[in-house]
Design a protein around this motif. Structure first.
Motif, short mmCIF file in Angstrom:
data_model
loop_
_atom_site.label_atom_id
_atom_site.label_comp_id
_atom_site.label_asym_id
_atom_site.label_seq_id
_atom_site.Cartn_x
_atom_site.Cartn_y
_atom_site.Cartn_z
N VAL A 68 -26.84 -3.38 -7.60
CA VAL A 68 -25.62 -3.23 -8.42
C VAL A 68 -24.58 -2.40 -7.67
N LEU A 69 -24.99 -1.28 -7.08
CA LEU A 69 -24.03 -0.43 -6.37
C LEU A 69 -23.48 -1.12 -5.12
N ALA A 70 -24.32 -1.82 -4.39
CA ALA A 70 -23.85 -2.53 -3.19
C ALA A 70 -22.89 -3.65 -3.57
N THR A 71 -23.18 -4.33 -4.67
CA THR A 71 -22.28 -5.40 -5.13
C THR A 71 -20.92 -4.83 -5.53
N ALA A 72 -20.92 -3.72 -6.27
CA ALA A 72 -19.66 -3.09 -6.67
C ALA A 72 -18.86 -2.65 -5.45
N ASN A 73 -19.54 -2.10 -4.46
CA ASN A 73 -18.89 -1.66 -3.24
C ASN A 73 -18.30 -2.84 -2.46
N LEU A 74 -19.05 -3.91 -2.38
CA LEU A 74 -18.59 -5.10 -1.66
C LEU A 74 -17.38 -5.72 -2.34
N VAL A 75 -17.46 -5.90 -3.65
CA VAL A 75 -16.35 -6.49 -4.40
C VAL A 75 -15.12 -5.60 -4.32
N GLY A 76 -15.32 -4.29 -4.45
CA GLY A 76 -14.20 -3.36 -4.34
C GLY A 76 -13.51 -3.44 -2.99
N GLY A 77 -14.28 -3.59 -1.94
CA GLY A 77 -13.69 -3.72 -0.61
C GLY A 77 -12.85 -4.98 -0.47
N PHE A 78 -13.31 -6.08 -1.04
CA PHE A 78 -12.52 -7.30 -0.99
C PHE A 78 -11.26 -7.18 -1.84
N VAL A 79 -11.32 -6.48 -2.96
CA VAL A 79 -10.14 -6.28 -3.79
C VAL A 79 -9.09 -5.46 -3.04
N VAL A 80 -9.53 -4.39 -2.37
CA VAL A 80 -8.60 -3.57 -1.59
C VAL A 80 -8.00 -4.38 -0.44
N THR A 81 -8.81 -5.18 0.23
CA THR A 81 -8.31 -6.02 1.32
C THR A 81 -7.28 -7.02 0.80
N ASP A 82 -7.55 -7.61 -0.35
CA ASP A 82 -6.61 -8.57 -0.94
C ASP A 82 -5.29 -7.89 -1.28
N ARG A 83 -5.35 -6.69 -1.85
CA ARG A 83 -4.12 -5.96 -2.16
C ARG A 83 -3.35 -5.63 -0.89
N MET A 84 -4.07 -5.27 0.17
CA MET A 84 -3.41 -4.95 1.43
C MET A 84 -2.69 -6.18 1.98
N LEU A 85 -3.34 -7.31 1.94
CA LEU A 85 -2.72 -8.53 2.45
C LEU A 85 -1.51 -8.92 1.63
N HIS A 86 -1.55 -8.71 0.32
CA HIS A 86 -0.39 -9.00 -0.52
C HIS A 86 0.76 -8.04 -0.22
N MET A 87 0.46 -6.81 0.17
CA MET A 87 1.52 -5.87 0.53
C MET A 87 2.24 -6.34 1.79
N PHE A 88 1.50 -6.82 2.78
CA PHE A 88 2.14 -7.33 3.99
C PHE A 88 2.91 -8.61 3.70
N HIS A 89 2.39 -9.43 2.82
CA HIS A 89 3.07 -10.67 2.44
C HIS A 89 4.39 -10.34 1.75
N GLY A 90 4.42 -9.32 0.92
CA GLY A 90 5.63 -8.92 0.20
C GLY A 90 6.71 -8.43 1.15
N ARG A 91 6.35 -7.76 2.23
CA ARG A 91 7.33 -7.27 3.19
C ARG A 91 8.01 -8.43 3.91
N LYS A 92 7.28 -9.47 4.21
CA LYS A 92 7.88 -10.63 4.87
C LYS A 92 8.88 -11.32 3.94
N ASP A 93 8.55 -11.42 2.66
CA ASP A 93 9.45 -12.03 1.70
C ASP A 93 10.73 -11.23 1.55
N VAL A 94 10.64 -9.91 1.55
CA VAL A 94 11.83 -9.06 1.44
C VAL A 94 12.69 -9.22 2.68
N ALA A 95 12.09 -9.27 3.85
CA ALA A 95 12.84 -9.44 5.09
C ALA A 95 13.53 -10.80 5.13
N ARG A 96 12.84 -11.84 4.67
CA ARG A 96 13.44 -13.18 4.65
C ARG A 96 14.62 -13.23 3.68
#
Length: 105
Positions: A68-96
């Motif tokens: 259970v703890l390893a699953t929560a840690n793994l899923v949390g890491g993917f959620v943070v990675t997804d948020r990070m990628l969306h932040m970089f995606h948002g910067r490109k849209d603002v620049a465009r």
């Protein structure tokens, strides 16, 4: 395998996972999140193997807690990675949008 061996494997997997992930500095944490997720995946697989081979109820309980703890840690890491990628995606849209506004004037 006896219960003590399975418990030892579980404790070592938790310890090694903690030590490896804690060595990542805060400035490198987000770029290295996918590597950390791979480590968490290995820990999850180890916990599942231990849970599958557990004969004693207390070893099974600890192994299932590790799953259970390893699953929560793994899923949390993917959620943070997804948020990070969306932040970089948002910067490109603002620049465009800014460049499109400048070209229209």
């Amino acid at each position: 395998m006896d219960g003590m061996s399975l418990l030892t494997i579980t404790v070592l997997a938790v310890f090694v996972g903690f030590e490896v992930v804690s060595k990542v500095s805060s400035t490198l944490h987000t770029p290295l999140m996918s590597g950390a997720n791979a480590i968490h995946g290995i820990i999850l697989v180890g916990a599942i193997i231990v849970a599958g081979q557990a004969a004693d109820p207390w070893v099974l309980a600890i192994a299932l807690l590790a799953v259970v703890l390893a699953t929560a840690n793994l899923v949390g890491g993917f959620v943070v990675t997804d948020r990070m990628l969306h932040m970089f995606h948002g910067r490109k849209d603002v620049a465009r949008s800014a460049s499109a506004k400048a070209e229209s004037k």
